[in-house]
Design a protein around this motif. Structure first.
Motif, short mmCIF file in Angstrom:
data_model
loop_
_atom_site.label_atom_id
_atom_site.label_comp_id
_atom_site.label_asym_id
_atom_site.label_seq_id
_atom_site.Cartn_x
_atom_site.Cartn_y
_atom_site.Cartn_z
N GLY A 143 0.82 -1.22 0.00
CA GLY A 143 0.00 0.00 0.00
C GLY A 143 0.84 1.26 0.00
N VAL A 144 1.90 1.28 0.84
CA VAL A 144 2.77 2.45 0.88
C VAL A 144 3.45 2.63 -0.47
CG1 VAL A 144 4.82 3.47 1.96
CG2 VAL A 144 3.14 2.25 3.35
N GLY A 145 3.88 1.53 -1.09
CA GLY A 145 4.52 1.61 -2.40
C GLY A 145 3.60 2.19 -3.45
N LEU A 146 2.34 1.74 -3.48
CA LEU A 146 1.39 2.27 -4.45
C LEU A 146 1.14 3.76 -4.22
CD1 LEU A 146 -1.28 -0.58 -4.70
CD2 LEU A 146 0.40 0.11 -6.42
N LEU A 147 1.08 4.17 -2.96
CA LEU A 147 0.87 5.58 -2.67
C LEU A 147 2.06 6.42 -3.14
CD1 LEU A 147 -0.77 7.85 -1.43
CD2 LEU A 147 0.14 7.25 0.82
N ALA A 148 3.26 5.95 -2.83
CA ALA A 148 4.45 6.68 -3.30
C ALA A 148 4.52 6.67 -4.82
CB ALA A 148 5.69 6.05 -2.68
N ARG A 149 4.15 5.56 -5.45
CA ARG A 149 4.15 5.46 -6.91
C ARG A 149 3.18 6.45 -7.52
NH1 ARG A 149 3.37 -0.49 -9.04
NH2 ARG A 149 5.16 -0.67 -7.63
N ALA A 150 2.00 6.59 -6.84
CA ALA A 150 1.01 7.55 -7.33
C ALA A 150 1.57 8.97 -7.28
CB ALA A 150 -0.27 7.45 -6.51
N MET A 151 2.32 9.28 -6.23
CA MET A 151 2.91 10.62 -6.11
C MET A 151 3.90 10.86 -7.25
SD MET A 151 3.51 10.74 -1.98
CE MET A 151 4.21 12.38 -1.98
N VAL A 152 4.64 9.82 -7.62
CA VAL A 152 5.60 9.96 -8.72
C VAL A 152 4.86 10.12 -10.03
CG1 VAL A 152 7.45 8.82 -9.98
CG2 VAL A 152 7.38 8.70 -7.48
N LYS A 153 3.84 9.26 -10.28
CA LYS A 153 3.10 9.32 -11.54
C LYS A 153 2.42 10.66 -11.73
CE LYS A 153 3.80 5.04 -12.98
NZ LYS A 153 4.55 4.76 -14.23
N ASN A 154 1.92 11.25 -10.61
CA ASN A 154 1.16 12.50 -10.70
C ASN A 154 2.03 13.74 -10.58
OD1 ASN A 154 -1.50 11.32 -10.93
ND2 ASN A 154 -1.33 10.77 -8.75
N ARG A 155 3.35 13.52 -10.62
CA ARG A 155 4.29 14.63 -10.50
C ARG A 155 3.98 15.48 -9.26
NH1 ARG A 155 5.70 11.63 -13.93
NH2 ARG A 155 6.57 12.13 -15.97
N CYS A 156 3.80 14.84 -8.14
CA CYS A 156 3.45 15.54 -6.88
C CYS A 156 4.54 16.56 -6.53
CB CYS A 156 3.31 14.51 -5.75
SG CYS A 156 2.96 15.28 -4.16
N LYS A 157 4.10 17.78 -6.22
CA LYS A 157 5.04 18.84 -5.90
C LYS A 157 5.71 18.65 -4.53
CE LYS A 157 2.52 22.23 -8.66
NZ LYS A 157 1.79 23.54 -8.63
N GLN A 158 5.17 17.77 -3.73
CA GLN A 158 5.69 17.57 -2.39
C GLN A 158 6.76 16.46 -2.34
OE1 GLN A 158 5.21 19.24 0.27
NE2 GLN A 158 3.31 20.42 -0.04
N VAL A 159 7.12 15.94 -3.49
CA VAL A 159 8.09 14.85 -3.49
C VAL A 159 9.41 15.31 -2.88
CG1 VAL A 159 9.52 13.40 -4.99
CG2 VAL A 159 7.06 13.56 -5.40
N LYS A 160 9.87 16.51 -3.28
CA LYS A 160 11.14 17.00 -2.78
C LYS A 160 11.09 17.26 -1.26
CE LYS A 160 11.38 20.30 -5.87
NZ LYS A 160 11.91 21.44 -6.64
N THR A 161 9.98 17.86 -0.77
CA THR A 161 9.88 18.13 0.68
C THR A 161 9.76 16.84 1.47
OG1 THR A 161 7.49 18.46 0.42
CG2 THR A 161 8.90 20.42 0.38
N VAL A 162 9.04 15.88 0.89
CA VAL A 162 8.92 14.59 1.57
C VAL A 162 10.29 13.91 1.62
CG1 VAL A 162 7.90 12.29 1.48
CG2 VAL A 162 6.49 14.29 1.01
N LEU A 163 11.03 14.02 0.54
CA LEU A 163 12.38 13.47 0.55
C LEU A 163 13.24 14.11 1.62
CD1 LEU A 163 13.24 13.08 -3.26
CD2 LEU A 163 13.33 11.29 -1.51
N GLY A 164 13.06 15.41 1.80
CA GLY A 164 13.81 16.09 2.84
C GLY A 164 13.52 15.55 4.23
N GLN A 165 12.28 15.11 4.45
CA GLN A 165 11.91 14.51 5.74
C GLN A 165 12.31 13.03 5.82
OE1 GLN A 165 10.52 15.97 8.48
NE2 GLN A 165 10.69 17.95 7.43
#
Length: 1326
Positions: free
Chosen positions: A980-1002
């Motif tokens: 489930g976590v993988g699918l959620l993270a994959r969705a963020m990548v597919k949708n070009r989520c703007k929070q990817v960089k901030t989430v990476l920082g955390q």
């Protein structure tokens, strides 16, 4: 001109010419009081003119009036006018004086004779004229009256009665009474005051009044005559007693110091009268005079009232105790029917007790034990007049005890408890009525007065005061609550005030009851207008007397009586605080008043605030409070008065403002005295008003102390005054003030509710950072907020929470969590208020996150259940999760949520994992408590919080990917959680989520924490983020490799495996792209295997390859994958259909950022099958069809994508279907921008739909028919051109079947389409 007959004038001249005997004119003085021979000529003329001018002129007027009325001429008379100058020249001056005096005497003589006339108006006129003459020449009138009585001894009794009245007035008006007239008229009065006439007592009283008037000039001579007459051995005549009564009661008779002389002489007369007590005749006549019925029983003759006093003085002077006892016993055995009789008996008993206290006590005690008394107690049943004689005997005994106490003076203290015990006994066991009540109060007032006048009373301890207090309270409670006709309340409160000063002091319980009863008895009375009406309804209205004893109008009387009663209450409060000038005592007094200050009735609040302000005014002016004590609960009083300053009643506003001013001055005085004592080093004793003889403060007092600097407080508005007072309150007092305001929020009174909210906001604005116990305040505000119905008041209370949050966020968060499951609307508004300011909203989220991060390891108790501490934490955990979930929908927290998204995202994912590790039951067990059963499970709460975080912070696309796949179920178990976590993270990548960089920082710090759960979540997300182009903006390839390499050494096997998988990512091995794409043709061949599981696995492998290729994509292989996948959409095998659609969606997703090109046609051809298969019988197919349809819509850049997602996820019924059809068919494409406009695409969709009419699956046929029917409505011409006869017949059959569908909407739609299709089919024939 006065008409005087010749005979009258001659008689007057004769009297003037005759020499007077020495007894009549011993000095030869006339009207002026000097000898004629001693006057100078000028004085002589002036004196004669003064005497004669006025009376002659007046007599002329009277004669003219009389002649005019009679209408006839004057008889032959001698007419004398005011002397003229010609007469003065002809007649010698002494002769002229003589003539004028004779003339005036003749006029007066005639007027005296006219007093015998029958005309009342004429009599009134004559008496007035005689009095006027007497004012100028009193001796002339006295002489004329004396001569008239001598010359006319046979005049009638009534005529002489009127002469006595005139004589009394003349003597009273005289400044000086000559000895000759004193003796003459004294003798006249003594002779007539004992005569028996037809006028009876009236005649005797008139003669007695003459004697009383003479007393004003020479009371000693009269007293001597009275003494002589009284001590003859014959019982005195009533008139003698009447005069003695006047001497005893009328202060104006005596000059300074003479009254004491008369009292001393009266005492001596009583001593000399003792001898008559043993005279049988005298004693019987005395008893008869005392018991003789009066004309009216309401009023007792003065002589009888005096006789009771005189009798008591005689018994007091007696030496023989047997005689005293005998007479008292005989007196007590007389009738007790009439009030004045009972009062008189009591006076006699009291006077006798002055010297015979033991004897009087013995007589009263013996009399109380006698048969008639025992019979009358509680068993009175009047059968005749004899019974009435004994009905009120208890009243007499009570009054007697009261008089005994009053007259005993300094000897009373040892007897007080015994007397009180007797009074209390008769109070409890006598037949209760107003008579007993009044007698009891009168007796107790006398007793208390005697005690307070005794200097040793304050050091003497009384044992019966508590029981007496109970009687008084019972008496007040029995008063009718809706009327005020007697001073009973006032008298009872006065007595209580006096008892409070005695020892032992009242205990707290008794004091509280006193306050409760007194406040209720007075404050709860109806409005004065109602009291006045109630008084007027009496058949015999109560005799409410004024200070002078005259009856006044009911309105004035009731108002005055209430004012006096309220003033008595004020004095009681002042007396209590004076006896114990401590802050605790003041709190006790005021706390019982608060109930009435918050009353819903205006007049009750008016009365309570008036008493409260009067007490504060007294304290402010007397300064009796102990300066070493801090005021207790003073904040509560400030709050009460501050709220009342907003009362709609102007009188309450003014009084409350005044109270705030006095309270402020009191605080200033207190602080000033504390400061001065600190400097001086020695405490100053507070003043004690009322103890040293100083009067207590009255509500009517108008004198104010000298102006002080603190007086400016009275010039301020209520808000300014309250703010000024707030500056000088301690932290504890401020807390009390806030609690008072919070209590006011629960009021049903609109003004009080609004004022309380404003007060709360004012205090917190100025002193919020200093406050303590804020958590309890927040909890109380939540409880009160439920009942607040005024919007502005609710806003003020919520704003107060906002201000408190600036300095007390953690405490308030912890408190609000207690009532956050379930989170009702009031609690939700509190949370919103808590985060109304942006910095506070961030802080609130930080505190909630800190709660989530306290994740204790689960332990098992012996019985397999959780420990109590863990249960508590789990509840708190659920509360925090539930709150976070709800706050995501609050606009106040929107920005803070977006800012904290990375932290919240990781924290919630970790929390879901933590809850799964706890392995809690999903459903409440039957044995659990009801409270736990109503609490949402932590699993559902944490997952819902994660969902709402995505949907409310603009990440709905990520949410849509999991929702449409049904992937949220993967978070339900520990085993599927990583997927489930993988699918959620994959969705963020597919949708070009703007929070990817901030989430990476955390993420990176999380990989270094000790918490395995956090590391696991971090590595799961990181392995998916490796496919995101944004990764390299945060982390270089080398750094990423380093992080994953460190993961290989992690203690957790799961972290090591995931790190290893990440190291194999295409980002680190670009050559893998061509290798994977080279395998796709072989995988496509596997689609045509016979085994369903094999085909499904092959399709899944292709999807996995597409995912691993990431941004590189399948390239030229994409078209082949699309064609092969779409060809299995209608396969008979459910699993293969679902896998094909899933693969098609994954392929479409890889093309989102690229130009679809040839793939666009495949997408358009797959839309109708995907749409129709949303009604497939297999749930897995439905899920994949929806998700693939959504992905295609995204690729085609349809508008209203969010609406489309919501419709696909949760849409039901025809409305949802219509929206999907509208998205697909071309009529509304210009509006929605979702489809191409060319005819070819429309034809493709319609042809595909028509082909499904031949399907063997009923649900697909139905769905296709409905879609075509909808299309016919918007494109009838195009449909008619493309539909052949076979298709038309199939449509008719389909709509005919749909008319029988269980769903009413479908039946109605099918009926309309059937009719419309007939019209369309018939058009070509026309």
């Amino acid at each position: 001109m006065q008409v005087v007959s010749p005979a009258d004038f001659q008689a007057a001249v004769k009297r003037k010419g005759q020499p007077r005997s020495e007894s009549l004119h011993p000095t030869g003085v006339r009207a002026s009081g000097r000898r004629w021979g001693s006057l100078t000529p000028k004085e002589f003329i002036r004196e004669t003119r003064r005497i004669s001018s006025y009376y002659v002129s007046e007599s002329m007027k009277a004669a003219q009036d009389s002649a005019h009325k009679d209408g006839r001429g004057l008889p032959t008379t001698i007419l004398l006018r005011k002397s003229q100058s010609s007469q003065a020249a002809l007649v010698p001056k002494e002769h002229k004086m003589f003539m004028e005096e004779a003339y005036n005497a003749a006029i007066c003589f005639k007027m005296l004779r006219d007093l015998n006339g029958p005309d009342p108006l004429r009599l009134k006129y004559v008496i007035k004229k005689i009095k006027n003459i007497a004012h100028g020449s009193p001796n002339l009138v006295l002489e004329t009256i004396h001569d008239y009585l001598i010359d006319n001894p046979e005049i009638s009794t009534r005529h002489k009665f009127r002469l006595f009245q005139v004589l009394e007035s003349v003597i009273e008006a005289s400044d000086f009474l000559e000895e000759v007239w004193e003796k003459a008229f004294m003798q006249l009065a003594l002779e007539n005051m004992t005569k028996s006439t037809e006028l009876e007592d009236m005649y005797q009283d008139a003669a007695s009044h003459v004697l009383v008037a003479i007393c004003r000039h020479s009371w000693r001579a009269v007293a001597q005559h009275l003494e002589t007459e009284v001590l003859t051995g014959i019982f005195p005549h009533r008139s003698l007693l009447y005069v003695m009564s006047a001497l005893t009661t009328k202060e104006e008779i005596f000059s300074q110091g003479d009254k004491a002389c008369w009292e001393e002489q009266l005492a001596q007369i009583a001593v000399k009268s003792v001898q008559f007590l043993n005279t049988d005749v005298w004693s019987k006549e005395l008893l008869w005079a005392l018991t003789k019925p009066d004309r009216t029983q309401r009023e007792q003759p003065p002589e009888k009232t005096f006789l009771f006093t005189y009798y008591g003085m005689i018994l007091q002077a007696a030496e023989n105790s047997t005689t005293v006892r005998t007479h008292l016993k005989a007196l007590l055995e007389t009738s007790h029917q009439w009030p004045k009789q009972r009062e008189g008996i009591a006076v006699t008993v009291g006077l006798a007790a002055v010297r015979h206290l033991d004897d009087v006590w013995a007589v009263l005690d013996q009399f109380g034990r006698s048969g008639p008394i025992k019979w009358s107690l509680h068993s009175f049943s009047p059968k005749g007049s004899e019974d009435l004689h004994w009905k009120w005997v208890s009243s007499t005994i009570l009054l007697a005890y009261g008089q005994l106490a009053a007259k005993a003076k300094e000897h009373i203290l040892p007897w007080v408890d015994n007397i009180l015990s007797r009074m209390i006994f008769y109070f409890h066991y006598s037949s209760w009525d107003d008579t007993l009540k009044q007698s009891f109060l009168a007796a107790v007032l006398l007793l208390v007065g005697a005690i307070t006048r005794n200097e040793g009373a304050h050091s003497y301890e009384f044992s019966q005061t508590s029981e007496l207090l109970d009687c008084l309270l019972v008496l007040m409670e029995k008063e009718p609550p809706d009327s005020l006709c007697t001073p009973v309340r006032q008298q009872a409160i006065h007595i209580i005030s006096s008892l409070c000063k005695l020892r032992p002091p009242l205990d707290l319980e008794k004091k509280l009851r006193v306050l409760s009863v007194c406040f209720r008895s007075i404050f709860a009375l109806p409005l004065l207008e109602v009291l006045e009406k109630h008084t007027c309804l009496f058949l015999e209205p109560p005799d409410i007397q004024g200070s002078a004893g005259a009856r006044r109008p009911a309105s004035t009387s009731v108002q005055s009586l209430y004012d006096q009663t309220a003033e008595a209450l004020d004095h009681l409060l002042q007396s209590l605080i004076t006896q114990n000038p401590t802050a605790e005592e003041l709190h006790i007094l005021l706390s019982h008043m608060y109930f009435w200050l918050t009353s819903e009735k205006v007049h009750e609040r008016q009365r309570a605030v008036h008493s409260c302000v009067t007490l504060l005014k007294f304290l402010n002016h007397s300064l009796c409070m102990d300066p070493q004590e801090e005021f207790k609960r003073m904040g509560q009083l400030v709050g009460m008065l501050g709220i009342l300053c907003q009362d709609p009643d102007r009188a309450i506003q003014r009084s409350s403002m005044e109270g705030v001013g006095h309270l402020y001055q009191l605080l200033m005085h207190q602080k000033a005295r504390e400061a001065s004592q600190v400097e001086a080093g020695t405490p100053k004793q507070p003043s004690q008003p009322g103890v040293d003889g100083a009067p207590l403060w009255s509500s009517g007092d108008q004198k104010a102390p000298p102006t002080t600097p603190q007086d400016h407080i009275f010039q301020l508005s209520s808000n300014q005054a309250i703010k000024e007072v707030l500056k000088h309150l301690t932290k504890l007092e401020l807390t009390d003030l806030i609690w008072t305001a919070i209590d006011g929020l629960g009021s049903i009174s609109p003004f009080r509710l609004q004022a309380a909210a404003e007060m709360l906001l004012t205090v917190i604005k100025s002193h919020g950072p200093e406050l303590e116990t804020v958590a309890n305040m927040g909890r109380a505000i939540h409880l009160q907020l439920c009942s607040v119905r005024i919007p502005q008041a609710k806003e003020n209370a919520l704003q107060a929470i906002t201000l408190l949050a600036r300095n007390h966020t953690p405490e308030l968060v912890a408190t609000f969590l207690d009532f956050s499951i379930p989170l009702d609307s009031h609690a939700f508004r509190l949370w919103r208020a808590l985060g109304a300011e942006q910095p506070m909203s961030r802080l609130v989220l930080g505190v909630l996150l800190a709660w989530l991060q306290e994740r204790p390891l689960p332990t098992e108790a012996r019985d397999g259940s959780s420990h109590p501490k863990e249960k508590t934490y789990l509840r708190s955990l659920a509360q925090a999760m539930n709150t976070l979930h709800e706050l995501q929908f609050a606009r106040e927290f929107k920005k803070a949520m977006q800012e904290a998204y990375p932290k919240l995202f990781l924290a919630l994912l970790t929390q879901v994992h933590y809850v799964l590790e706890l392995n809690l039951p999903k459903e409440p067990q039957p044995t659990q408590e009801a409270q736990e059963a109503t609490t949402p499970s932590p699993q559902s709460t944490s997952l819902e919080a994660l969902k709402s975080l995505l949907s409310t912070t603009g990440h709905w696309r990520d949410f849509a990917h999991l929702e449409l796949q049904g992937a949220w179920e993967l978070f339900a178990t520990v085993r599927t959680y990583p997927q489930g976590v993988g699918l959620l993270a994959r969705a963020m990548v597919k949708n070009r989520c703007k929070q990817v960089k901030t989430v990476l920082g955390q993420l990176l710090p999380s990989l270094q924490t000790k918490d395995e759960r956090e590391r696991k979540v971090a590595i799961l997300i990181l392995t998916e983020f490796l496919y995101s182009p944004a990764l390299l903006e945060v982390l270089s390839r080398q750094a990423a490799l380093t992080v994953l390499a460190q993961g290989l050494r992690d203690p957790s096997p799961e972290v090591r495996v995931l790190s290893l998988q990440g190291l194999g990512n295409i980002i680190f091995h670009p050559e893998k792209g061509s290798l994977l794409r080279g395998q796709l043709p072989r995988f496509l061949e596997g689609f045509f295997q016979d085994s369903e599981p094999v085909v499904v696995r092959v399709m899944g492998a292709v999807s996995d390859v597409l995912h691993r290729l990431g941004a590189h994509g399948a390239g030229a292989q994409s078209l082949g994958v699309a064609v092969n996948a779409r060809s299995f959409f209608d396969d008979e095998r459910d699993g293969i259909r679902a896998a094909a659609m899933a693969l098609f969606g994954d392929l479409v997703a890889t093309m989102e950022d690229k130009e679809p090109g040839a793939l666009r046609t495949q997408v358009l051809q797959g839309m109708v099958p995907l749409l129709l298969h949303q009604k497939d019988q297999c749930p897995a197919v439905v899920t994949q069809a929806k998700f693939a349809f959504y992905r295609c819509a995204v690729l085609l850049r349809w508008r209203l994508q969010h609406t489309l997602f919501c419709t696909l996820a949760w849409g039901r019924g025809l409305s949802a279907r219509h929206f999907l059809w509208t998205c697909l068919e071309g009529d509304t494409s210009s509006l929605l921008g979702q489809m191409s406009h060319n005819q070819e695409e429309f034809s493709i969709h319609l042809a595909q739909a028509l082909s499904y009419l031949h399907s063997g699956r009923h649900h697909l046929k139905t769905w296709a028919a409905l879609f075509i029917g909808y299309t016919i409505c918007y494109h009838p011409q195009a449909v008619s051109q493309m539909v052949n006869d076979v298709d038309t017949n199939l449509l008719f059959c389909a709509f005919e079947d749909l008319k029988k569908d269980p769903e009413p909407g479908i039946r109605e739609f099918a009926t309309r389409q059937f009719s419309f299709l007939k019209e369309v089919a018939a058009r070509p024939e026309q």
